[in-house]
Design a protein around this motif. Structure first.
Motif, mmCIF file in Angstrom:
data_model
loop_
_atom_site.group_PDB
_atom_site.id
_atom_site.type_symbol
_atom_site.label_atom_id
_atom_site.label_comp_id
_atom_site.label_asym_id
_atom_site.label_seq_id
_atom_site.Cartn_x
_atom_site.Cartn_y
_atom_site.Cartn_z
ATOM 1 N N GLY A 56 0.920 -1.274 0.094
ATOM 2 C CA GLY A 56 -0.076 -0.052 -0.024
ATOM 3 C C GLY A 56 0.847 1.291 0.011
ATOM 4 O O GLY A 56 0.409 2.192 -0.657
ATOM 5 N N ARG A 57 1.777 1.329 0.811
ATOM 6 C CA ARG A 57 2.759 2.426 0.846
ATOM 7 C C ARG A 57 3.677 2.580 -0.872
ATOM 8 O O ARG A 57 3.841 3.692 -1.049
ATOM 9 C CB ARG A 57 3.966 2.149 1.794
ATOM 10 N N LEU A 58 3.886 1.480 -1.194
ATOM 11 C CA LEU A 58 4.521 1.486 -2.275
ATOM 12 C C LEU A 58 3.708 2.142 -3.413
ATOM 13 O O LEU A 58 3.981 3.045 -4.404
ATOM 14 C CB LEU A 58 5.249 0.106 -3.052
ATOM 15 N N SER A 59 2.397 1.764 -3.486
ATOM 16 C CA SER A 59 1.389 2.284 -4.398
ATOM 17 C C SER A 59 1.013 3.665 -3.970
ATOM 18 O O SER A 59 1.096 4.509 -5.166
ATOM 19 C CB SER A 59 0.071 1.362 -4.298
ATOM 20 N N ALA A 60 1.213 4.116 -2.684
ATOM 21 C CA ALA A 60 0.773 5.471 -2.520
ATOM 22 C C ALA A 60 1.893 6.360 -2.880
ATOM 23 O O ALA A 60 1.607 7.651 -3.317
ATOM 24 C CB ALA A 60 0.406 5.584 -0.793
ATOM 25 N N ASP A 61 3.116 5.792 -2.800
ATOM 26 C CA ASP A 61 4.428 6.685 -3.078
ATOM 27 C C ASP A 61 4.361 6.750 -4.656
ATOM 28 O O ASP A 61 5.570 6.978 -5.109
ATOM 29 C CB ASP A 61 5.685 6.204 -2.400
ATOM 30 N N ASN A 62 3.671 5.974 -5.426
ATOM 31 C CA ASN A 62 3.833 5.883 -6.872
ATOM 32 C C ASN A 62 4.950 4.915 -7.307
ATOM 33 O O ASN A 62 5.312 5.167 -8.514
ATOM 34 C CB ASN A 62 3.813 7.468 -7.541
ATOM 35 N N GLU A 63 5.415 4.255 -6.434
ATOM 36 C CA GLU A 63 6.610 3.352 -6.705
ATOM 37 C C GLU A 63 5.903 2.228 -7.666
ATOM 38 O O GLU A 63 6.811 1.799 -8.556
ATOM 39 C CB GLU A 63 7.378 3.043 -5.356
ATOM 40 N N ILE A 64 4.713 1.808 -7.531
ATOM 41 C CA ILE A 64 4.496 0.894 -8.303
ATOM 42 C C ILE A 64 4.024 1.228 -9.753
ATOM 43 O O ILE A 64 4.585 0.517 -10.671
ATOM 44 C CB ILE A 64 3.022 0.268 -7.891
ATOM 45 N N ASN A 65 3.800 2.484 -9.997
ATOM 46 C CA ASN A 65 3.732 2.978 -11.357
ATOM 47 C C ASN A 65 5.273 3.337 -11.915
ATOM 48 O O ASN A 65 5.170 2.986 -13.161
ATOM 49 C CB ASN A 65 3.235 4.574 -11.179
ATOM 50 N N ALA A 66 5.989 3.559 -11.044
ATOM 51 C CA ALA A 66 7.365 3.633 -11.586
ATOM 52 C C ALA A 66 8.036 2.390 -12.045
ATOM 53 O O ALA A 66 8.631 2.436 -13.213
ATOM 54 C CB ALA A 66 8.311 4.483 -10.435
ATOM 55 N N CYS A 67 7.511 1.330 -11.348
ATOM 56 C CA CYS A 67 8.062 -0.024 -11.816
ATOM 57 C C CYS A 67 7.397 -0.385 -13.188
ATOM 58 O O CYS A 67 7.947 -0.768 -14.239
ATOM 59 C CB CYS A 67 7.613 -1.045 -10.731
ATOM 60 N N ARG A 68 6.235 0.014 -13.348
ATOM 61 C CA ARG A 68 5.575 -0.313 -14.626
ATOM 62 C C ARG A 68 6.069 0.638 -15.745
ATOM 63 O O ARG A 68 6.048 -0.072 -16.770
ATOM 64 C CB ARG A 68 3.848 0.232 -14.240
ATOM 65 N N SER A 69 6.304 1.892 -15.358
ATOM 66 C CA SER A 69 6.948 2.612 -16.413
ATOM 67 C C SER A 69 8.313 2.066 -16.984
ATOM 68 O O SER A 69 8.523 2.341 -18.030
ATOM 69 C CB SER A 69 6.907 3.967 -15.996
#
Length: 541
Positions: free
Chosen positions: A79-92
């Motif tokens: 949840g923290r990774l998603s809130a900090d947009n780190e998941i989006n960074a991994c996807r990009s």
């Protein structure tokens, strides 16, 4: 692009820190906050015993908290990774999101394996050790109670203070209280108080209790009810029970023990007691058959009962079997009794022979109940007179009864009436009832063992699907906040646990046994389907 090991290690470290902190906190709250301790009903212990007990009890709390801690750590971390947009960074960066679920998968396997080991080995052995720590040394229990200002209470009636307590250092099954003063109460009222030179104590340990017997020696007391002083050489105190830790139950057995009892249910204590009851019912019938055979074969229709120092010769021309239990009823009876101090001859219109005393055939004897007709209020009625015996059974007959195998005891009709309600009288036969009860106890034991095995396996397996679902929902709902992560973790966990508990209860009933086994796994299947939907449906989009 190579496998993102650095990123995986980073996620696993973050999850690991949250997991350890959560597990330690929840285990401490559950184990030290009174929940587990109160369940065990420990009572007073010494500091050294308390430390040993904590070491034994904490695994119980850990087995319950590790799955929840793993789920919470996965939910909050992702949840923290998603809130900090780190998941989006991994996807990009072109990283497949499914690869990021390796850390929660690894953590769930570890937590599930530890939970399985704790449930099947650590906790059952802890229960055995707990019984040893708390109650194997009944002498320590007595010593601790004597240090209290109120002293020790025996049989909820005798309140005792003593100057000294000596315990047999070898057997630890006997002890002596010296310099004794006591108060005997009847409810809220005291009735006697006085002193005794000593109180002899004995401890007999059973499977789930410790029986204590006691005897006062050299007693002097004042009896309030009779308003007099009394001196006695001995005064017995009725036996009573001390708690013996946790009673032995199937749910407290190791995996190996459960599998052994599943293959050989005759060894389980409840089944043994049911078979012992059946053996006594069958043995009673065999004793009656033997007595009737002796009466029929004897030319003068005499039954001889003898034991060392005593013999009964029972002569009757008419004999009948009592309904249902098969006892022997004799009419117009003459009894010749030969025993110290002499011989006597008795006559009765009716005599009943029955087996009495003891839970085992070896401890039972033949009791002779005599009846006579008397006139009361102008009419003739039958009254019970004296009873003779019990007379011990012949050793060879006891040996023959004990030699009957468990399989032979359980063979024969089960005794249940058919749909039309026939054979109801047959169900009143003690042998038929005992056989049906023993068979039902065996079936109930098998059902309970299956329920315990499936409960442990399903609870351990649930960690795998719950942690993955928690991580996926943490990404979707951006559950970095503690309350959000807790809510995401709590709802699916509660759903699965409720179904496991419900299924385990249903397993105890013969009608719902199979359905109960299925219910325990339904929650895991539903959560597993939820994992597939979230991972390969929602997250992909």
């Amino acid at each position: 692009m190579g496998f993102p090991w650095t990123l995986q290690g980073y996620i696993f470290r973050e999850m690991g820190k949250t997991f350890l902190l959560t597990a330690v906190g929840m285990t401490g709250v559950l184990g030290l906050g009174g929940g587990v301790m109160n369940m065990m009903k420990l009572g007073e212990v010494t500091p050294s015993q308390l430390l040993r007990l904590l070491a034994l009890l904490l695994p119980v709390a850990a087995a319950l908290t590790l799955p929840i801690a793993a789920l919470f750590s996965a939910t909050s971390t992702y949840g923290r990774l998603s809130a900090d947009n780190e998941i989006n960074a991994c996807r990009s960066s072109g990283i497949n999101l499914h690869v990021l679920f390796l850390p929660p998968l690894l953590l769930s396997v570890i937590a599930g394996a530890v939970t399985f080991v704790f449930s099947n080995y650590v906790i059952p052995r802890m229960v055995h050790h707990l019984n040893e720590v708390v109650s194997q040394d009944a002498g320590t229990y007595i010593q601790q109670r004597l240090r209290r200002p109120s002293g020790i209470t025996l049989n909820n009636r005798f309140h005792i203070h003593a100057d000294r307590f000596d315990l047999d250092p070898v057997t630890k099954t006997r002890g002596v209280l010296e310099g004794v003063s006591f108060l005997e109460a009847d409810g809220e009222d005291w009735i006697r108080y006085g002193t005794a030179q000593a109180v002899e104590l004995g401890f007999v340990r059973g499977e789930d209790k410790v029986d204590v017997w006691a005897r006062m020696v050299g007693v002097s007391f004042y009896d309030k009810r009779d308003d007099q002083f009394v001196e006695l050489e001995y005064k017995a105190i009725p036996s009573y029970e001390l708690p013996a830790g946790v009673p032995l139950k199937l749910r407290f057995l190791t995996l190996g023990e459960l599998l052994e009892f599943r293959e050989r249910p005759y060894l389980w204590q409840d089944v043994r007691r049911a078979i012992q009851s059946l053996r006594k019912a069958v043995g009673r019938r065999m004793v009656y058959d033997e007595l009737v055979r002796d009466w029929q074969e004897a030319g003068d229709h005499t039954i001889v009962l003898r034991e060392p120092g005593r013999q009964l010769l029972i002569q009757s021309e008419r004999a009948a079997r009592q309904p249902y239990d098969g006892g022997i009823e004799l009419m117009d009876v003459t009894i010749e009794e030969e025993a110290l101090p002499g011989r006597r001859e008795l006559h009765f219109p009716r005599v009943v022979l029955e087996l009495a005393g003891g839970d085992r055939i070896a401890d039972a004897g033949v009791l002779v109940r005599t009846y006579a007709e008397v006139v009361e209020n102008g009419r003739m009625v039958e009254r019970a007179l004296d009873t003779l015996g019990p007379i011990a059974l012949p050793p060879e007959l006891v040996t023959r009864i004990d030699a009957v195998s468990d399989e032979d005891l359980l063979s024969g009709p089960a005794g249940a009436p058919n749909a039309a309600g026939e054979d109801i009288k047959r169900m009143q036969d003690p042998v038929v009832r005992s056989r049906a009860a023993a068979r039902e106890e065996i079936a109930a034991t098998s059902r309970e063992i299956a329920g315990v095995l499936h409960q442990r396996m399903s609870f351990s397996a649930s960690v795998l699907v719950l942690v993955i679902l928690g991580a996926a929902l943490g990404i979707l709902l951006r559950g970095a906040h503690v309350l959000t992560a807790f809510g995401i973790s709590f709802i699916p966990s509660l759903f699965v646990i409720m179904l496991i508990v419900m299924g385990n209860e249903m397993c105890h009933n013969a009608v719902t046994h199979i359905a109960g086994l299925a219910v325990m796994w339904v929650g895991i299947i539903v959560v597993g389907l939820g994992d597939l939907v979230v991972l390969f449906g929602i997250l992909r989009r």
